[in-house]
Design a protein around this motif. Structure first.
Motif, mmCIF file in Angstrom:
data_model
loop_
_atom_site.group_PDB
_atom_site.id
_atom_site.type_symbol
_atom_site.label_atom_id
_atom_site.label_comp_id
_atom_site.label_asym_id
_atom_site.label_seq_id
_atom_site.Cartn_x
_atom_site.Cartn_y
_atom_site.Cartn_z
ATOM 1 N N TYR A 98 5.500 -8.280 -5.074
ATOM 2 C CA TYR A 98 4.784 -7.394 -5.990
ATOM 3 C C TYR A 98 4.159 -6.188 -5.302
ATOM 4 O O TYR A 98 4.478 -5.045 -5.610
ATOM 5 C CB TYR A 98 3.721 -8.193 -6.753
ATOM 6 C CG TYR A 98 3.131 -7.396 -7.867
ATOM 7 C CD1 TYR A 98 3.909 -7.026 -8.951
ATOM 8 C CD2 TYR A 98 1.816 -6.970 -7.825
ATOM 9 C CE1 TYR A 98 3.390 -6.266 -9.962
ATOM 10 C CE2 TYR A 98 1.287 -6.205 -8.841
ATOM 11 C CZ TYR A 98 2.082 -5.862 -9.904
ATOM 12 O OH TYR A 98 1.567 -5.099 -10.903
ATOM 13 N N ILE A 99 3.281 -6.453 -4.333
ATOM 14 C CA ILE A 99 2.622 -5.333 -3.660
ATOM 15 C C ILE A 99 3.649 -4.503 -2.890
ATOM 16 O O ILE A 99 3.598 -3.269 -2.890
ATOM 17 C CB ILE A 99 1.514 -5.851 -2.709
ATOM 18 C CG1 ILE A 99 0.481 -6.656 -3.496
ATOM 19 C CG2 ILE A 99 0.845 -4.708 -1.982
ATOM 20 C CD1 ILE A 99 -0.277 -5.873 -4.533
ATOM 21 N N SER A 111 6.739 -4.024 -3.746
ATOM 22 C CA SER A 111 7.440 -3.178 -4.715
ATOM 23 C C SER A 111 6.577 -2.004 -5.152
ATOM 24 O O SER A 111 7.064 -0.875 -5.262
ATOM 25 C CB SER A 111 7.816 -3.988 -5.949
ATOM 26 O OG SER A 111 8.561 -5.093 -5.576
ATOM 27 N N LEU A 112 5.299 -2.284 -5.388
ATOM 28 C CA LEU A 112 4.404 -1.199 -5.805
ATOM 29 C C LEU A 112 4.371 -0.126 -4.723
ATOM 30 O O LEU A 112 4.380 1.072 -5.010
ATOM 31 C CB LEU A 112 2.982 -1.730 -6.026
ATOM 32 C CG LEU A 112 2.653 -2.356 -7.361
ATOM 33 C CD1 LEU A 112 1.184 -2.723 -7.409
ATOM 34 C CD2 LEU A 112 2.969 -1.406 -8.505
ATOM 35 N N ALA A 114 6.720 0.487 -2.509
ATOM 36 C CA ALA A 114 8.006 1.191 -2.509
ATOM 37 C C ALA A 114 8.025 2.262 -3.600
ATOM 38 O O ALA A 114 8.524 3.372 -3.404
ATOM 39 C CB ALA A 114 9.145 0.196 -2.726
ATOM 40 N N LEU A 115 7.426 1.911 -4.729
ATOM 41 C CA LEU A 115 7.377 2.854 -5.853
ATOM 42 C C LEU A 115 6.529 4.072 -5.501
ATOM 43 O O LEU A 115 6.929 5.220 -5.716
ATOM 44 C CB LEU A 115 6.783 2.143 -7.071
ATOM 45 C CG LEU A 115 6.638 2.979 -8.334
ATOM 46 C CD1 LEU A 115 7.997 3.292 -8.901
ATOM 47 C CD2 LEU A 115 5.800 2.248 -9.359
#
Lengths: 271, 321
Positions: free
Chosen positions: B52-53, B55-56, B58-59
């Motif tokens: 989750y973190i 991915s955030l 990466a975003l």
């Protein structure tokens, strides 16, 4: 609470509360009527006639069965992962004080506190950066992440109500850590875990926003429905599927309610 | 320690003591609870941290890349150009529209939620209380898409609402409303009014529960004292009930506001062609292939919610969650 008997509410309040509840429920019941309508093309009200033929038509649609099967498999695996992760996290947070405890509670809640589209696009961009192809498991990855929180919430509430002295008593009587877990802790938290698991299943079964970003070409039941809403093919089939979805999600929620009602979950979980 | 372990036979226990690896592990965890804690926390923290973190992050990283307008390829160099694009008038328009809608939805949810929450907290007892609780929980948990679909049926031109208004000879009212700019449209199912109604409907339970929790903590005699002292029901509401319910309302508004900011399915199915933030994100990453701009768009709700949560915490809303 108050010691005197319950005074009756002012009429205006009664009407406002009743209207509010009707507003919440009538639209869902409407779906049930539309599932029986003979009208094929439009949303005409009142239905010109009633029929059960659409149930047979839906039954014979392979795309509906495929979507349903994928949804159930994804929800089952995600629930399993969420059960393990959520219980571990709840056990750690509820029993001890340690540095970063607040951060961990925040970490668990964040995936549903932030809008789903952020979780969705974040996962998608991470998949593309890491060059992971879309598959069954990319859907599970997303679902499990936001399902952890419901298991965690249920388990944490139960851990807090379970007295620590029972565990100490078990240890004093000579049980080791694993025996204590198996014979004392687990029976105490079992219904909370079952309730959390039910809710996680319902949450995953219904999820659409994160799934649109992590599914690739595969269709879960909500994705199937979304397609039908944007580009309708056979409206009556959508009506029947909608009704079935309501009934399927209703059962786990009612069950979860009965499993946790003696205590923390009732009445907005006010302390 | 070794003496005790080798010498004495284990005391007769209710459960047979396990030896070998299991016993050793159990003893180890008992002596070093920190180790057990670490082992328990490792899987969930690794999962949420990486999946989750990560991915955030990466975003967020992608929002500092830019897209080459000619080739359509993503240029992986640090730049603020994408944020510059975000500030174009058309994009600011989208942000403003979404925030206005979120604010209106929050306000309407609070108004509709209050009587339900108040009745459930103060007057409902026993079975009725359970019924009220289920009455809020079932719609909260029922399928999100089915709820939207139900409203498509209700708001459609040939749907139940038009039928009802025709029976009541009030169609002129609907036609008049639909002919207005901004809120109107061809039918309710393709108007901002329709979007607003469905948003309120879908997020309403998220407002009721925290308001009810806040009101449940208001002692009943406070309300009685207020009326004994001569306050009218209106004055009691303004000076006693409302201030005490406010943390609950703010807590509920976190959900209604945040969910409206990010949703892209409701305005897509019921609403006009004017975009909301969620739709902009979706179309930028999908059809336009401009992931940096989509990423920059998602930063907007994150920043707004960051400030919102900070403000809510100061108002004590987190105690009402």
């Amino acid at each position: 609470m108050r010691s005197d008997g319950s005074p009756s509410a002012p009429l205006g309040l009664k009407i406002a509360a009743a209207c509010g509840l009707l507003f919440l429920h009538l639209p869902i019941f409407l779906i049930f009527i539309y599932a029986f309508t003979t009208e094929e093309k439009s949303f005409v009200w009142p239905p010109p006639g009633l029929t059960t033929q659409w149930f047979a038509v839906t039954w014979n649609r392979p795309d509906v069965w495929q979507a349903l099967s994928l949804s159930i498999r994804v929800a089952a695996i995600s629930t399993l992962v969420a059960l393990v992760l959520g219980t571990l996290c709840a056990a750690a947070v509820s029993r001890t004080q340690f540095f970063g405890r607040e951060t961990i509670s925040l970490l668990v809640i964040l995936p549903i506190a932030l809008p789903g589209i952020i979780t969705g696009i974040a996962l998608r961009s991470a998949f593309s950066l890491a060059e992971i192809p879309f598959s069954f498991w990319t859907i599970v990855l997303g679902h499990a992440t936001f399902c952890v929180v419901v298991v965690y919430n249920n388990a944490v509430a139960r851990f807090r109500r379970t007295s620590g002295s029972m565990i100490e008593a078990s240890m004093d009587l000579g049980a080791d850590g694993f025996q204590t877990f198996r014979h004392v802790v687990l029976p105490n938290i079992a219904t909370a875990l079952l309730a959390g698991g039910m809710l996680a299943f319902a949450l995953s079964f219904d999820e659409v926003i994160v799934t649109t970003f992590t599914a690739g070409q595969q269709q879960t039941l909500p994705i199937w429905m979304l397609e039908e809403l944007i580009r309708p093919r056979q409206r009556p089939v959508t009506n029947v599927v909608a009704m079935v979805v309501v009934l399927v999600t209703l059962l786990p929620i009612l069950l979860a309610y009965y499993l946790t009602r003696d205590g923390d979950q009732i009445a907005g979980s006010g302390k | 320690m070794t003496l005790a372990a080798t010498q004495a036979k284990p005391a007769p226990a209710l459960l047979p003591r396990a030896g070998g690896l299991r016993g050793a592990l159990s003893d180890l965890f008992w002596r070093r609870p920190k180790l057990l804690l670490l082992l328990m926390l490792l899987p969930p923290v690794l999962w949420l941290g990486i999946v989750y973190i990560g991915s955030l992050f990466a975003l967020l990283l992608q929002s500092f890349f830019s897209i080459d307008e000619f080739s359509g390829l993503i240029n992986r160099e640090f730049t603020l150009k994408t944020y510059g694009d975000l500030l174009q008038a058309a994009n600011l328009d989208i942000i403003l529209r979404t925030v206005t809608m979120a604010a209106l939805v929050t306000l309407a949810s609070a108004i509709i939620a209050f009587p339900i929450a108040y009745y459930a907290a103060r007057y409902a007892r026993g079975r009725w209380k359970a019924l009220f609780y289920l009455g809020v929980m079932l719609p909260l948990w029922s399928s999100y898409l089915v709820k939207i679909y139900a409203w498509k049926l209700i708001l459609a031109k040939e749907g139940i609402l038009t039928w009802l208004l025709a029976k009541l000879h009030l169609l002129w009212l609907l036609d008049g409303w639909l002919s207005l700019p901004i809120v109107g449209g061809n039918s309710l199912s393709v108007s901002s009014t329709g979007t607003f109604i469905v948003f309120v409907y879908v997020w309403l339970p998220f407002m009721i529960l925290p308001v009810q929790a806040a009101l449940e903590r208001v002692p009943g005699n406070l309300v009685e004292a207020s009326s004994d002292l001569g306050a009218s029901p209106g004055q009691t509401f303004r000076n006693v009930l409302f201030p005490l319910a406010l943390p609950g309302i703010v807590a509920g508004s976190i959900f209604t506001f945040s969910l409206t900011l990010g949703d892209y399915i409701i305005p897509q199915i019921i609403g006009t062609s004017r975009l909301f933030i969620g739709q902009a994100v979706y179309s930028q990453q999908g059809t336009a292939g401009n992931i940096p701009l989509a990423a920059a768009f998602t930063v907007v709700p994150i920043v707004i919610m960051g400030f919102y949560l900070w403000g809510a915490k100061r108002m004590g809303a987190f105690d009402a969650l």
